[in-house]
Design an enzyme around this catalytic site. Structure first.
Site, mmCIF file in Angstrom:
data_model
loop_
_atom_site.group_PDB
_atom_site.id
_atom_site.type_symbol
_atom_site.label_atom_id
_atom_site.label_comp_id
_atom_site.label_asym_id
_atom_site.label_seq_id
_atom_site.Cartn_x
_atom_site.Cartn_y
_atom_site.Cartn_z
ATOM 1 N N LYS A 155 0.835 -1.208 0.000
ATOM 2 C CA LYS A 155 0.000 0.000 0.000
ATOM 3 C C LYS A 155 0.877 1.269 0.000
ATOM 4 O O LYS A 155 2.085 1.184 -0.043
ATOM 5 C CB LYS A 155 -0.948 -0.036 1.199
ATOM 6 C CG LYS A 155 -1.813 -1.316 1.256
ATOM 7 C CD LYS A 155 -2.851 -1.377 0.132
ATOM 8 C CE LYS A 155 -3.485 -2.747 -0.058
ATOM 9 N NZ LYS A 155 -4.313 -3.241 1.026
HETATM 10 C C1 PLP Z 1 -5.276 -4.296 1.511
HETATM 11 C C2 PLP Z 1 -6.736 -4.207 1.529
HETATM 12 C C3 PLP Z 1 -7.509 -4.539 2.648
HETATM 13 C C4 PLP Z 1 -6.956 -5.205 3.862
HETATM 14 O O1 PLP Z 1 -5.836 -4.670 4.410
HETATM 15 P P1 PLP Z 1 -4.828 -5.571 5.279
HETATM 16 O O2 PLP Z 1 -3.979 -4.519 5.923
HETATM 17 O O3 PLP Z 1 -4.061 -6.425 4.320
HETATM 18 O O4 PLP Z 1 -5.607 -6.342 6.251
HETATM 19 C C5 PLP Z 1 -8.869 -4.322 2.602
HETATM 20 N N1 PLP Z 1 -9.462 -3.840 1.502
HETATM 21 C C6 PLP Z 1 -8.767 -3.542 0.393
HETATM 22 C C7 PLP Z 1 -9.494 -3.007 -0.802
HETATM 23 C C8 PLP Z 1 -7.393 -3.731 0.358
HETATM 24 O O5 PLP Z 1 -6.718 -3.473 -0.757
#
Ligand code: PLP
Length: 397
Positions: A201
């Site tokens: 991210k």
């Molecule tokens: C990455 C992501 C999540 C979850 O995040 P984590 O930190 O991996 O638990 C939820 N929704 C979307 C759209 C994502 O891309």
């Protein structure tokens, strides 16, 4: 549907053919001051529930345009906390897009609720507000909009629908930290806005997530929820000189450490420059693909600022996406597919009833999409290599 195990193994063997460095689809950037910031916490008194957590919450909330932040151990925990805070319970329906990461739907199920899938817009793959309207029943309590790939959803229309039907609007902004919709930052719109700090991210804490909101009461609920449902934390009790605590509701241990938050704070300082670079890379891809009718970039609305977590292209129907995928991977380029529609996962197929849920736009898109590498230290030469390899792969498939 999907790639068989056998195909994946083929890919691994083919990958040995190309000696150039592997380009992943996304990756973190960690530098010496990040490492320094983490090392300082390791030498301090508080490894968790210390001062870094609150600092990180305030910094992210301020950046994203909200009053309060509640940092937790993952984006998934943040989504779960959001569903708890708005009181989702057994039998409640929550509308989510048919194409998203599974956690968007799972958080509803954790609370005993029912995720109801809305189809996506063909050109943007964002949740289609007309579909949302159609899926509303007497049991609907909330909408979770997902800013797919980093493009904010059509929030004015979603807000209007939510207000008309007295629903909470939650934004899964795990792709859109730094995005804007009609001049407003992503966290200025929904009741609750969720971020993830997983390494792919925009900024990372290793694992981590946050909910930001203007509503103090919802923030307080989520703070209890991440700490077993206990009203005070360890440091508050230490300050007050008391041992006494009580649990008022059922919660979890979804806390995030000070070690992680120090990394996040340090990363956040670099976010503006990283966002600018992501947008630059997106512009390079878009320009390079303009004269390439078999490979379309997703449409970006005029009134948004895209945060480009992903750069997703869509192939013309006659192109064999699986073949292109294999050729790209064989050339050491880590393309990916985001995502298998929710109702195609075996768990949800069983839950919803095999074949009973159909979302034609999501299903058609799923066969034709591919995520190209996108992260700030991807070089212009890397982009050129991705594009020329993609051209060859499409031409020969
Ligand atoms: C990455 C992501 C999540 C979850 O995040 P984590 O930190 O991996 O638990 C939820 N929704 C979307 C759209 C994502 O891309």
């Amino acid at each position: 549907m999907g790639f068989s195990r056998e195909k994946e193994e083929d890919t691994d063997r083919l990958a040995e053919n190309d000696s150039r460095a592997f380009i992943p689809y996304g990756r973190q950037q960690v530098d010496e001051d990040d490492i320094q910031a983490v090392a300082e916490v390791l030498r301090s008194d508080w490894l968790t529930t210390g001062p870094q957590v609150g600092r990180f919450e305030e910094a992210v909330a301020t950046f994203a345009g909200a009053r309060h932040g509640v940092a937790v151990s993952s984006g998934t925990a943040a989504l779960h906390g959001a569903m708890h805070a708005i009181g989702i319970g057994p039998g409640d329906e929550v509308i989510v897009p048919a194409i998203t990461f599974v956690a968007t739907a799972n958080c509803v199920v954790y609370q005993g609720g029912i995720p109801v899938l809305a189809d996506v817009d063909k050109a943007t793959l964002l949740i289609d507000p007309d579909e949302v309207r159609q899926r509303i029943t007497a049991k609907t309590r909330a909408i979770i909009a997902v800013d797919y790939a980093g493009q904010p959803c059509d929030y004015d229309r979603l807000r209007k629908i939510a207000d008309e039907h007295n629903l909470y609007l939650v934004s899964d902004s795990c792709h859109s930290l730094g995005g804007e919709y009609r001049g407003r930052r992503v966290a200025e719109i929904a009741d609750l806005t969720v971020f993830s700090f997983h390494p792919v991210k925009h900024i990372t804490t290793g694992e981590g997530g946050m909910v930001v909101t203007d509503q103090a009461e919802l923030a307080e609920k989520m703070k209890r929820f991440r700490n077993h449902g206990i009203a005070t934390d360890h440091r508050q009790r230490e300050t007050l000189g008391t041992w006494y605590y009580e649990m008022t509701e059922l919660g979890f241990n979804y806390r995030i450490s000070d070690i992680a938050c120090a990394l996040g704070l340090s990363q956040l300082q670099k976010l503006p420059a990283w966002l600018a670079r992501r947008r630059e890379i997106a512009a390079l891809y878009r320009t390079a693909l303009q004269d390439f009718p078999d490979v379309q970039s997703l449409r970006v609305a005029d009134d948004v600022l895209h945060a480009f977590h992903l750069y997703v292209v869509r192939f013309a129907e006659q192109i064999d996406r699986a073949a292109v995928f294999r050729k790209m991977r064989a050339a050491n380029i880590g393309v990916n597919v985001h995502y298998l529609p929710i109702h195609f996962h075996p768990y949800y197929r069983q839950r919803f009833g095999e074949g009973l849920v159909q979302r034609p736009e999501a299903e058609a898109a799923y066969d034709q999409i591919l995520s190209l590498p996108m992260y700030p230290d991807l070089t212009n030469d890397d982009v050129i290599r991705v594009i020329s390899t993609l051209r060859q792969a499409v031409a020969s498939s």
